[in-house]
Design an enzyme around this catalytic site. Structure first.
Site, PDB file in Angstrom:
ATOM      1  CB  ALA A 117      -0.906  -0.002   1.229  1.00  0.00           C
ATOM      2  N   GLY A 119       0.155   1.447  -3.318  1.00  0.00           N
ATOM      3  CA  GLY A 119       0.072   0.792  -4.613  1.00  0.00           C
ATOM      4  C   GLY A 119       0.970   1.349  -5.693  1.00  0.00           C
ATOM      5  CE  LYS A 121       8.660   1.963  -3.316  1.00  0.00           C
ATOM      6  NZ  LYS A 121       7.806   3.057  -2.786  1.00  0.00           N
ATOM      7  CB  CYS A 237      10.923   6.565   2.627  1.00  0.00           C
ATOM      8  SG  CYS A 237       9.561   6.218   3.759  1.00  0.00           S
TER       9      CYS A 237
END
Length: 511
Positions: A117, A119, A121, A237
């Protein structure tokens, strides 16, 4: 306000570069979109060819590390354009496009996006697969899994199965099953501080450590599900070494059958991982200045993992046009261990393949396809209650899994008739259907359609594929000169919000 402990750590990590890094937080974030190669429009053109065919009303410049990725400017509003609703592109942070580029997905493969989620990627993977093979898109949190499923639908993806499972349960069902796995791991989100100020409020050193522990568990599950010779991409990230180099070092210590793949083209764009940020040359259990426990990383002077970690990649926002990310490309050794028996039947180890239904059970769908589609979609079909799905080829059995979307939702059987789904509309090209009603994105009637309104039309009675600039966007049903609106109520656009956004005026000036 950035957390003080975070800044103190970054000063130690970056040294002379810290000034440039800190100044970057005052700059505007970069925004980008990725054109959807799966979306086929009028005359067989792909959405990926749009810049060459006709210009989108945005200021686009190429993102260098991803095919079909483009930056857009702050004054652009691609999220409020009809082509966004048609799945022509996906709005995605530019650095977040890098992990799938490193995964190198291919058509016909079995691929798992383990933490998928919302979505971005998964839809990028699906575009590279070109509708061939199996994509399992998984998300453990139910609400986020629903958003993931909606984005899979909007981008017109046929060969994805969306699941809402814990990684450990998936590992029980799919040992040694996937050719490629993406683990875009839940993390402390430091790389998103500029993009999302709320991430700062949730940050703490304790959360960084908890994220590292959670990442270890997720990676171990992914290792179990990857076939020998398969590729695993790990990404975050965050800037935290504990969650980046530290996670990979711990993983390599636990899984000596894995090694890091060097990516020369990516290395020319991004920066190398730094083993010294998690390494204690003395091998003692003390903390270094970056805040991680060196001894617990299993580090010893001269270990070969030093070179392995230098092959991983960091995306620094003061060096590239994007937010902060980390990525590592790992491969599982092709040499299988003694006693391992590789499956020859190409089916999941636990439950085999999902059985489909017979042709005679398609009933009303067959009649619909004969009248309104130029050809019935090939493949295996599956029914859940009154809902009909087209399964990906060689779909694994779904026994015991929480499945939100077992392939392409074709529609619903309703008292002797078939009602096509919005998902089916979005995956079709104009050439796939008998009746097409195409409108310009500058046409007020199209905006009224997105608001749920009917409109006057002439043509054959029955289902029409409604298109925006030649790309499918929904269904309408023509009867008595009126096109009845079948755009989903939950997706309809409020005209007042549209007027307030200023987008309406921009379009009306071109009418």
């Amino acid at each position: 306000m950035l957390p003080e402990q975070f800044l103190d750590r970054m000063k130690v990590m970056l040294g002379d570069e810290y000034q440039a890094f800190s100044e970057g937080f005052a700059q505007e974030k970069y925004q980008a979109l990725r054109l959807n190669a799966l979306k086929i429009g009028k005359n067989g053109r792909s959405a990926a060819d749009l810049p060459a065919l006709f210009p989108l009303p945005f200021h686009l410049t190429k993102v260098p590390w991803v095919e079909n990725g483009y930056y857009y400017e702050a004054e652009d509003q691609p999220g409020k354009h009809p082509l966004h609703e048609a799945g022509v592109y996906y709005i995605q942070e530019p650095s977040a496009m890098a992990p799938v580029t490193l995964l190198e997905p291919k058509p016909g493969e079995r691929i798992l996006d383990l933490c998928a989620a919302p979505g971005g990627k998964s839809t990028q993977i699906a575009a590279a697969m070109m509708g061939e093979g199996l994509l399992i898109s998984n998300e453990i949190h139910p609400a986020r899994a629903k958003i993931l499923s909606e984005n899979i639908e909007r981008m017109g993806i046929r060969n994805a199965c969306v699941t809402n499972e814990a990684p450990a349960h998936l590992a029980e069902v799919f040992p040694g099953y996937f050719d490629r796995i993406l683990v875009d791991a839940p993390c402390s989100g430091e790389g998103m501080f500029r993009k999302n100020e709320g991430a700062c409020d949730e940050w703490s050193p304790e959360n960084v450590e908890l994220c590292g522990q959670r990442q270890d568990e997720i990676l171990d599950c992914a290792a179990e599900m990857l076939r020998y010779g398969g590729r695993l991409v790990y990404s975050t990230c965050t800037f935290a070494p504990t969650e980046n180099e530290g996670s990979i070092l711990r993983f390599l210590d636990r899984h000596p059958e894995f090694s890091v793949v060097e990516m020369p083209q990516a290395a020319a764009l991004f920066s190398p991982g730094r083993p010294e940020w998690v390494e204690n040359k003395k091998g003692e259990n003390d903390r270094n200045e970056c805040g991680s426990v060196d001894g617990t990383e299993g580090r010893k002077q001269g270990r070969k993992q030093d070179g392995e970690i230098a092959k991983t990649l960091r995306l620094w926002p003061h060096r590239i046009k994007g937010e902060g990310h980390y990525a590592a490309v790992l491969v599982k050794a092709k040499d299988v261990p003694e006693g391992y028996v590789e499956r020859q039947d190409k089916t999941p180890a636990r439950y085999g393949l999902q059985p489909g239904i017979s042709e005679r059970e398609l009933g009303e769908y067959s009649a619909f396809a004969k009248e309104f589609l130029r050809k019935k979609l090939p493949g295996e079909y599956l029914k859940f209650g009154d809902n009909l799905y087209l399964m990906p080829k060689d779909m694994p059995a779904l026994k015991g899994l929480k499945v939100l979307r077992p392939g392409l939702h074709l529609g619903t059987m309703k008292k002797g008739r078939f009602e096509p789904s919005h998902a089916l509309a979005l995956t079709l090209a104009p050439e796939d259907v008998v009746n097409v009603w195409d409108m310009s994105s500058q046409d007020r009637t199209l905006w009224n359609y997105l608001d749920g309104q009917t409109f006057s039309a002439d043509g054959a009675k029955g289902w029409h594929l409604i298109c925006a600039d030649g790309f499918s966007i929904g269904w309408g049903k023509l009867a008595g000169g009126i096109m009845k609106n079948h755009y989903p109520k939950g997706l309809r656009k409020n005209m007042v919000r549209w007027e307030q956004s200023g987008v309406k005026n921009a379009y009306e000036s071109n009418l």
